[in-house]
Design an enzyme around this catalytic site. Structure first.
Site, mmCIF file in Angstrom:
data_model
loop_
_atom_site.group_PDB
_atom_site.id
_atom_site.type_symbol
_atom_site.label_atom_id
_atom_site.label_comp_id
_atom_site.label_asym_id
_atom_site.label_seq_id
_atom_site.Cartn_x
_atom_site.Cartn_y
_atom_site.Cartn_z
ATOM 1 N N GLY A 73 38.386 31.801 48.649
ATOM 2 C CA GLY A 73 37.370 32.273 49.485
ATOM 3 C C GLY A 73 36.110 32.479 48.894
ATOM 4 N N ASN A 156 35.467 42.119 57.244
ATOM 5 C CA ASN A 156 37.065 42.747 56.745
ATOM 6 C C ASN A 156 37.076 44.013 56.539
ATOM 7 O OD1 ASN A 156 34.749 41.906 54.481
ATOM 8 N ND2 ASN A 156 36.003 42.851 53.105
ATOM 9 N N GLN A 184 38.032 35.881 56.347
ATOM 10 C CA GLN A 184 39.031 37.360 57.045
ATOM 11 C C GLN A 184 38.806 36.507 58.835
ATOM 12 O OE1 GLN A 184 41.065 40.294 56.737
ATOM 13 N NE2 GLN A 184 39.539 40.049 55.765
ATOM 14 N N HIS A 206 45.717 32.562 51.532
ATOM 15 C CA HIS A 206 46.555 34.066 51.742
ATOM 16 C C HIS A 206 45.830 34.883 52.488
ATOM 17 C CE1 HIS A 206 43.582 36.632 49.642
ATOM 18 N NE2 HIS A 206 42.715 35.931 49.243
ATOM 19 N N THR A 242 41.335 18.260 37.894
ATOM 20 C CA THR A 242 42.771 17.805 39.018
ATOM 21 C C THR A 242 42.740 18.825 40.044
ATOM 22 O OG1 THR A 242 42.850 16.987 37.170
ATOM 23 C CG2 THR A 242 44.921 17.336 38.754
ATOM 24 N N CYS A 330 39.700 45.437 46.785
ATOM 25 C CA CYS A 330 39.387 45.060 45.538
ATOM 26 C C CYS A 330 38.018 46.393 44.867
ATOM 27 C CB CYS A 330 37.827 43.883 45.601
ATOM 28 S SG CYS A 330 37.876 42.979 47.047
HETATM 29 C C1 LIG Z 1 39.098 37.841 51.041
HETATM 30 C C2 LIG Z 1 37.909 37.815 52.123
HETATM 31 C C3 LIG Z 1 37.139 36.769 50.626
HETATM 32 C C4 LIG Z 1 37.444 36.254 49.175
HETATM 33 O O1 LIG Z 1 38.519 35.320 49.674
HETATM 34 P P1 LIG Z 1 39.392 34.497 47.724
HETATM 35 O O2 LIG Z 1 40.399 33.969 48.918
HETATM 36 O O3 LIG Z 1 40.404 36.136 47.819
HETATM 37 O O4 LIG Z 1 38.535 34.824 47.476
HETATM 38 C C5 LIG Z 1 35.629 36.765 51.023
HETATM 39 N N1 LIG Z 1 35.207 36.764 52.524
HETATM 40 C C6 LIG Z 1 36.292 37.427 52.848
HETATM 41 C C7 LIG Z 1 35.341 38.264 54.675
HETATM 42 C C8 LIG Z 1 37.346 38.251 52.681
HETATM 43 O O5 LIG Z 1 37.845 38.918 54.393
#
Ligand SMILES: *Cc1c(COP(=O)(O)O)cnc(C)c1O
Length: 387
Positions: A73, A156, A184, A206, A242, A330
């Site tokens: 993301g 989030n 999110q 994820h 790749t 984080c």
């Molecule tokens: C988790 C999240 C991200 C980052 O995504 P990753 O796949 O963990 O890098 C970015 N923006 C929001 C709103 C998120 O909840």
């Protein structure tokens, strides 16, 4: 009962759905060809990628050529902002970026880097006490030299959902590219790009029961981006490297399951979540709900408690067997108060004591009952030890 460990941090990440896991396995060993190769090994994995792209596109309501696979993301957010800003500057001398103070760091820090390293003019739209951006404020701030507008779809940290359709119609009327961070939101909200009226959208697997390390960016046909990873011609020349075939296959299947089961899960999430939002402020004095009470993600409850340090609370909950989060995952260990909580106007005595509780597909009524029993005692104990 599921033993003494209860995961209530599904906004940080989710476990891989077992069907998704199963679908990925053949692409680690049996089908290992480089998707760029001409031979049948390559044809096999190229076909898997293109099927996955078509699957993702069908759930976003777009054409497969408008979907780029990324590593996360965060990378999707980076590509969206850097790609559009640099291209817009090159083509129409647009030097202005609009975002909000309640973005995920993947957007916030990228916008700040574009300001500090590349000299873009960065402007933050104000947010209300729920962390939402108003279309009127966007209308006032947007300019003909705005390169990109980037707004979080669902927050989030505090769960609030932005009025994306109204914001997108402002951008559309001015013909300015509009990116939304739906990383999110994707596990719970409809993502039809034409219904939402947006030009770019980030998702990450994820957060919806897919694998970590893979994401996608929707880019509306006609929106041009400057590539941020150069090299081979993969992903339309926008993202060299790749492709990670098993993860891409996993993401497409995870999205499919999420969309098919969305309503069922949203109903049960909301049933459990509402008990948290209703009971916790009653059970615990000096508590505020953060984010919108109704216009929020169905699995998301968040609070601030006066006189509490978020990390102390998380550690005490962990010892009691509950995994939750404070601010954004984080940030654990970071003593700085959350940008989001400051932006919605909370004072220092509140911002340090935040708690996010997010339910998921495995959460049961028993989990919620036990959590509601344990939390007030823990808060009381921490407050007493402060005196
Ligand atoms: C988790 C999240 C991200 C980052 O995504 P990753 O796949 O963990 O890098 C970015 N923006 C929001 C709103 C998120 O909840």
């Amino acid at each position: 009962m599921k033993g003494d460990k209860t995961y209530l941090d599904y906004a940080a990440t989710t476990p891989i759905d077992s069907c998704v896991m199963e679908s990925m396995l053949p692409y680690f060993q049996d089908h290992f060809g480089n998707p760029s190769s001409i031979h049948r090994w390559g044809q096999k994995t190229e076909a898997a990628i293109e099927e996955s792209r078509a699957k993702v596109a069908s759930h976003l309501g777009c054409h497969p050529s408008e979907v780029v696979f990324t590593s996360s993301g965060s990378e999707s957010d980076n590509l969206a902002l850097r790609g559009t800003a640099l291209q817009a500057r090159k083509h129409r001398k647009a030097n202005h970026i609009l975002t909000s103070p309640v973005e995920h760091r993947a957007v916030l820090r990228t916008a700040q880097d574009l300001e500090q390293t590349y000299g873009f003019e960065l402007e933050y739209l104000p947010v209300d006490r729920f962390g939402c951006v108003s279309p009127d404020e966007l209308e006032k701030a947007i300019r003909s030299d705005t390169s990109v507008v980037s707004i979080i779809h669902a927050n989030n940290e505090i769960g609030s959902i932005n009025p994306i359709k109204m914001l997108s119609s402002v951008c559309r009327s001015k013909n300015i590219p509009f990116h939304i961070d739906s990383v999110q939101a994707a596990s719970q909200l409809p993502l039809d790009v034409n219904h939402l009226g947006i030009d770019l959208m980030s998702i990450g697997a994820h957060k919806f029961y897919g694998p970590k390390g893979v994401g996608a960016l929707y880019i509306r046909s006609g929106i041009e981006l400057h590539p941020i990873l150069t090299g081979g011609n993969q992903e339309n020349g926008l993202r060299a490297g790749t492709q990670n075939v098993p993860l891409i296959v996993g993401m497409a299947n995870a999205l499919e399951i999420t969309v098919l089961e969305r309503e069922k899960h949203n109903r049960s999430f909301q049933h459990l979540r509402d008990q948290l939002l209703e009971r916790i402020p009653d059970l615990i004095p000096d508590t505020q709900i953060t984010g919108h009470t109704t216009w929020r993600l169905s699995n998301h409850a968040s609070f601030v408690f006066k006189g509490i340090h978020g990390n102390h609370l998380l550690m005490a909950l962990d010892i009691a067997g509950f995994a939750c989060s404070s601010d954004s995952a984080c940030k654990t260990g970071d003593p700085e108060p959350s940008d989001v909580l400051k932006a919605i106007g909370l004072s220092q005595e509140w911002t340090s004591g935040s708690l996010r509780v997010t339910v998921g597909r495995s959460t049961t009524q028993d989990d919620i009952d036990r959590f509601l029993e344990v939390l007030p005692t823990i808060i009381e104990r921490i407050r007493r030890s402060n005196d």
